[in-house]
Design a protein around this motif. Structure first.
Motif, mmCIF file in Angstrom:
data_model
loop_
_atom_site.group_PDB
_atom_site.id
_atom_site.type_symbol
_atom_site.label_atom_id
_atom_site.label_comp_id
_atom_site.label_asym_id
_atom_site.label_seq_id
_atom_site.Cartn_x
_atom_site.Cartn_y
_atom_site.Cartn_z
ATOM 1 N N ASP A 27 -3.306 3.150 1.847
ATOM 2 C CA ASP A 27 -1.991 3.690 2.167
ATOM 3 C C ASP A 27 -2.179 5.014 2.911
ATOM 4 O O ASP A 27 -2.556 6.034 2.326
ATOM 5 N N SER A 28 -1.918 4.991 4.214
ATOM 6 C CA SER A 28 -2.188 6.164 5.056
ATOM 7 C C SER A 28 -1.210 7.316 4.821
ATOM 8 O O SER A 28 -1.430 8.417 5.343
ATOM 9 N N ARG A 29 -0.145 7.095 4.054
ATOM 10 C CA ARG A 29 0.781 8.182 3.761
ATOM 11 C C ARG A 29 0.122 9.263 2.892
ATOM 12 O O ARG A 29 0.554 10.415 2.892
ATOM 13 N N TYR A 30 -0.877 8.879 2.160
ATOM 14 C CA TYR A 30 -1.605 9.841 1.316
ATOM 15 C C TYR A 30 -2.624 10.545 2.213
ATOM 16 O O TYR A 30 -3.755 10.072 2.386
ATOM 17 N N SER A 31 -2.219 11.666 2.788
ATOM 18 C CA SER A 31 -3.026 12.320 3.831
ATOM 19 C C SER A 31 -3.519 13.707 3.434
ATOM 20 O O SER A 31 -4.100 14.409 4.266
ATOM 21 N N LYS A 32 -3.293 14.134 2.187
ATOM 22 C CA LYS A 32 -3.698 15.458 1.745
ATOM 23 C C LYS A 32 -4.791 15.370 0.670
ATOM 24 O O LYS A 32 -4.851 14.401 -0.099
ATOM 25 N N TRP A 33 -5.591 16.418 0.630
ATOM 26 C CA TRP A 33 -6.756 16.488 -0.269
ATOM 27 C C TRP A 33 -6.707 17.810 -1.028
ATOM 28 O O TRP A 33 -6.484 18.867 -0.439
ATOM 29 N N ILE A 34 -6.878 17.733 -2.362
ATOM 30 C CA ILE A 34 -6.914 18.942 -3.174
ATOM 31 C C ILE A 34 -8.328 19.506 -3.098
ATOM 32 O O ILE A 34 -9.271 18.938 -3.673
ATOM 33 N N ALA A 35 -8.474 20.620 -2.372
ATOM 34 C CA ALA A 35 -9.811 21.160 -2.099
ATOM 35 C C ALA A 35 -10.473 21.706 -3.347
ATOM 36 O O ALA A 35 -11.697 21.599 -3.511
ATOM 37 N N ASN A 36 -9.703 22.337 -4.215
ATOM 38 C CA ASN A 36 -10.271 22.953 -5.428
ATOM 39 C C ASN A 36 -9.673 22.297 -6.675
ATOM 40 O O ASN A 36 -9.006 22.946 -7.482
ATOM 41 N N PHE A 37 -9.936 21.032 -6.850
ATOM 42 C CA PHE A 37 -9.308 20.239 -7.895
ATOM 43 C C PHE A 37 -9.611 20.773 -9.301
ATOM 44 O O PHE A 37 -8.802 20.633 -10.223
ATOM 45 N N ASP A 38 -10.788 21.375 -9.490
ATOM 46 C CA ASP A 38 -11.175 21.861 -10.814
ATOM 47 C C ASP A 38 -10.471 23.159 -11.209
ATOM 48 O O ASP A 38 -10.521 23.564 -12.374
ATOM 49 N N ALA A 39 -9.806 23.789 -10.263
ATOM 50 C CA ALA A 39 -9.060 25.015 -10.570
ATOM 51 C C ALA A 39 -7.735 24.658 -11.236
ATOM 52 O O ALA A 39 -7.293 23.508 -11.195
ATOM 53 N N PRO A 40 -7.064 25.631 -11.893
ATOM 54 C CA PRO A 40 -5.731 25.356 -12.449
ATOM 55 C C PRO A 40 -4.781 24.874 -11.340
ATOM 56 O O PRO A 40 -4.908 25.279 -10.175
ATOM 57 N N ALA A 41 -3.847 24.030 -11.702
ATOM 58 C CA ALA A 41 -2.957 23.431 -10.708
ATOM 59 C C ALA A 41 -2.194 24.478 -9.912
ATOM 60 O O ALA A 41 -1.918 24.278 -8.714
ATOM 61 N N SER A 42 -1.868 25.583 -10.530
ATOM 62 C CA SER A 42 -1.097 26.620 -9.835
ATOM 63 C C SER A 42 -1.894 27.248 -8.687
ATOM 64 O O SER A 42 -1.310 27.888 -7.805
ATOM 65 N N GLN A 43 -3.222 27.045 -8.682
ATOM 66 C CA GLN A 43 -4.077 27.631 -7.645
ATOM 67 C C GLN A 43 -4.558 26.592 -6.628
ATOM 68 O O GLN A 43 -5.356 26.918 -5.734
ATOM 69 N N TRP A 44 -4.094 25.377 -6.747
ATOM 70 C CA TRP A 44 -4.577 24.323 -5.849
ATOM 71 C C TRP A 44 -4.280 24.652 -4.396
ATOM 72 O O TRP A 44 -3.220 25.194 -4.050
ATOM 73 N N VAL A 45 -5.263 24.250 -3.557
ATOM 74 C CA VAL A 45 -5.119 24.388 -2.113
ATOM 75 C C VAL A 45 -5.263 22.998 -1.491
ATOM 76 O O VAL A 45 -6.233 22.284 -1.783
ATOM 77 N N LEU A 46 -4.301 22.634 -0.654
ATOM 78 C CA LEU A 46 -4.322 21.309 -0.020
ATOM 79 C C LEU A 46 -4.850 21.419 1.409
ATOM 80 O O LEU A 46 -4.524 22.373 2.129
ATOM 81 N N GLN A 47 -5.679 20.455 1.791
ATOM 82 C CA GLN A 47 -6.158 20.345 3.161
ATOM 83 C C GLN A 47 -5.984 18.905 3.630
ATOM 84 O O GLN A 47 -5.646 18.017 2.832
#
Length: 595
Positions: A192-212
């Protein structure tokens, strides 16, 4: 007062009900088969293959299997017009519908309250059959009509006028929808190509997540691979990207719009907060359900929700819908090692049906067995099964196919997907001949093919008793309850014999005595019920008919009458004229002995 009416399908001969004889089944050990050793503790040996007319076979099964079958799959004749080329359209539909109605009614009685009926049909009779099964099962119990794409748009059919027919249909009914057992089933699908984002720092708390971007994350991973791996990946980049996404499904996301009214109050607060702090992920915890994740006023959806394990491999999947266009097999002619042109169904199709409607050890029935696909698939999936087939391909196709399955020598179909190694077995049965047969004098007599034990079993089934001969009581041939028994004898019983029998039975038990004749008052013994066979059974069913199958296509057209045949011949005796009857012979069913 007007007669109460109902919505129903009517046809010529609908009110003509076959009076079926409940036959017994005779095993042929030479055709039964089992593995030479146990492969696992779950091996199934109590499977049944029955050769004979399927309407009589269903009647034979009714007493022992009523309400026990979890899934019934049938693939009946599709009633194509060439089968009836010599007959008018009304007869075509009427004969086919009568054939189906009688069978569906018996199938309904055999089905477990939580069970499923699946009827495979094409568009020739789809509309008629739907209304017919609605009438028997109830329209409220119709679950779905699934479309199965069974061919492609090619070949001679593509040159016919009108849309090209490439599909058939599965009518699916629950016996009782409130009790219906159904397992959600999934099929593999593309990424499913709609899922186009990646959580770069997945192990960090969710409030600090950065998407690329997902493409950037995949590129970074690709750079870490060896040159040989890069060359291999380059040949199918999409496949490599799909596998990368599935392996890291909890880190691959997309955003979706969500309205305040669509979430609960506590989650609504987090959603509104995410609008105020657009770059921060907010989490709303839920007990017993997946947590909500919000970013910039939208919900984060994780790819892991789309991943399922299918055939031992994690992949992108979606719930099976009513459109089955993913099961077309180019190798179906090789499945099971038997050829069955224009009739064989892929094992993957039956696997899907059984995945949705059964669990390990459940009982599956197919009364139009064809090439034996249903039994082969059920066996490989650890289900118990019963199949019925009238044609000679029962011996040329089904028996050899099942032997290969049991011996672990069938690598085709779903063998690899189910990791099938062989094992189990089946018993082969034939329908017994009719209990009664007309002799040369026109009298109904005991069939000379019946041995004593066959006669006892047949009478038990005819009277609705369970056949269970006792080693300790000669008169205990069958039972209807713990205190109600049946005794069958070809003797003429005297008053003294009946009195001794009554004393042996005792006051707390009852016995139905079926005998040639008796010399006593019928009500002389309160714990005995006396019946002479065949007087009490002659009108119960249609005797000595072995074939209720649809064989109109094999009949020649009626010849046109000649002029000589059209003119009455005064010398020809009337067909209805009474003829002199020969003297009847005294036999088991004779009436020479008075009660």
């Amino acid at each position: 007062m007007s007669r109460k009416q109902k919505l129903e399908l009517t046809w010529i001969g609908k009110d003509e009900r076959p009076r079926l004889e409940p036959r017994i089944l005779l095993e042929d050990p030479a055709l039964s088969h089992h593995a030479c050793h146990r492969v696992s503790e779950t091996d199934r040996f109590d499977n049944l293959l029955i050769h004979g007319d399927n309407l009589l076979a269903l009647k034979a099964l009714e007493q022992d299997f009523r309400g026990r079958v979890q899934c019934i799959y049938i693939d009946p004749p599709f009633n194509t017009q060439q089968d009836f080329k010599h007959y008018p359209d009304g007869l075509e539909h009427s004969t086919w519908l009568s054939m189906m109605e009688a069978r569906v009614k018996l199938l309904h009685s055999l089905l477990h309250p939580s069970g499923t009926l699946c009827v495979h049909i094409d568009d020739n009779e789809l509309a008629y059959l739907t209304v017919l099964v609605d009438e028997i099962f109830g329209r409220a119990n119709r679950v779905a009509i699934c479309t199965f794409k069974q061919s492609s748009v090619s070949g001679p059919k593509a040159r016919n006028p009108g849309p090209v027919s490439v599909a058939s249909y599965l009518l699916m009914y629950a016996k009782a929808k409130p009790l219906w057992k159904f397992s959600r089933t999934y099929r593999a699908t593309s990424r499913d190509s709609r899922y186009s984002k990646w959580i770069a720092n997945f192990d960090a708390p969710a409030s600090q997540w950065v998407l690329q971007n997902l493409s950037d994350a995949f590129g970074e991973w690709l750079e870490l691979q060896s040159d040989a791996s890069k060359r291999r990946i380059a040949k199918n980049m999409e496949r490599a990207l799909h596998d990368f996404v599935v392996r890291n499904a909890e880190r691959v996301v997309r955003t979706a719009r969500v309205a305040d009214k669509d979430v609960n109050e506590s989650a609504r607060e987090k959603l509104q907060a995410s609008r105020r702090s657009a770059s921060q992920v907010f989490v709303a915890r839920r007990e017993g359900l997946p947590d909500y994740y919000f970013l910039n006023g939208e919900q984060l959806i994780f790819y892991s929700a789309k991943v399922r394990e299918i055939d031992g491999r994690a992949t992108t999947a979606e719930a099976v819908s009513t459109l089955w266009d993913d099961l077309l097999s180019n190798n179906i002619h090789n499945e099971g090692g038997v050829a069955f042109p224009d009739g064989k169904k892929p094992e993957a199709l039956l696997r899907r049906v059984l995945d949705m409607t059964t669990a390990d050890g459940d009982l599956v029935l197919d009364s139009f067995a064809g090439s034996g696909t249903t039994g082969a698939v059920a066996h490989k999936m650890g289900r118990r099964w019963i199949m019925v087939e009238l044609g000679e391909h029962c011996h040329t196709h089904i028996v050899p196919r099942l032997r290969k399955v049991i011996d672990g020598q069938d690598p085709s179909g779903i063998t690899a997907a189910t990791v099938w190694k062989g094992g189990g077995g089946f018993r082969y049965y034939r329908l017994a001949p009719s209990l009664l047969r007309e002799d040369s004098f026109g009298n109904m007599v005991i069939n000379p093919e019946y041995r004593p034990e066959m006669l006892v079993e047949a009478v038990c089934k005819l009277m609705g008793y369970t056949y269970a001969p006792s080693d300790s009581h000669y008169w205990q041939h069958g039972h209807a309850s713990e205190t109600d028994f049946l005794y069958v004898t070809t003797a003429s019983l005297t008053h003294a014999q009946l009195r001794a029998l009554s004393e042996d039975i005792g006051e707390d038990r009852t016995l139905l005595v079926c005998c040639k004749a008796f010399r006593a008052n019928a009500d002389a013994f309160p714990n005995l019920t006396l019946q002479k066979i065949p007087q009490t059974v002659l009108d119960r069913c249609e005797w000595d008919r072995d074939d209720y199958s649809l064989r109109i296509a094999n009949l020649p057209p009626a010849p046109e009458p000649t002029e000589a045949e059209a003119e009455p011949n005064p010398r020809t005796p009337m067909r209805g004229r009474k003829r002199t009857q020969p003297v009847a012979t005294d036999d088991l069913f004779g009436q020479g002995d008075e009660a």
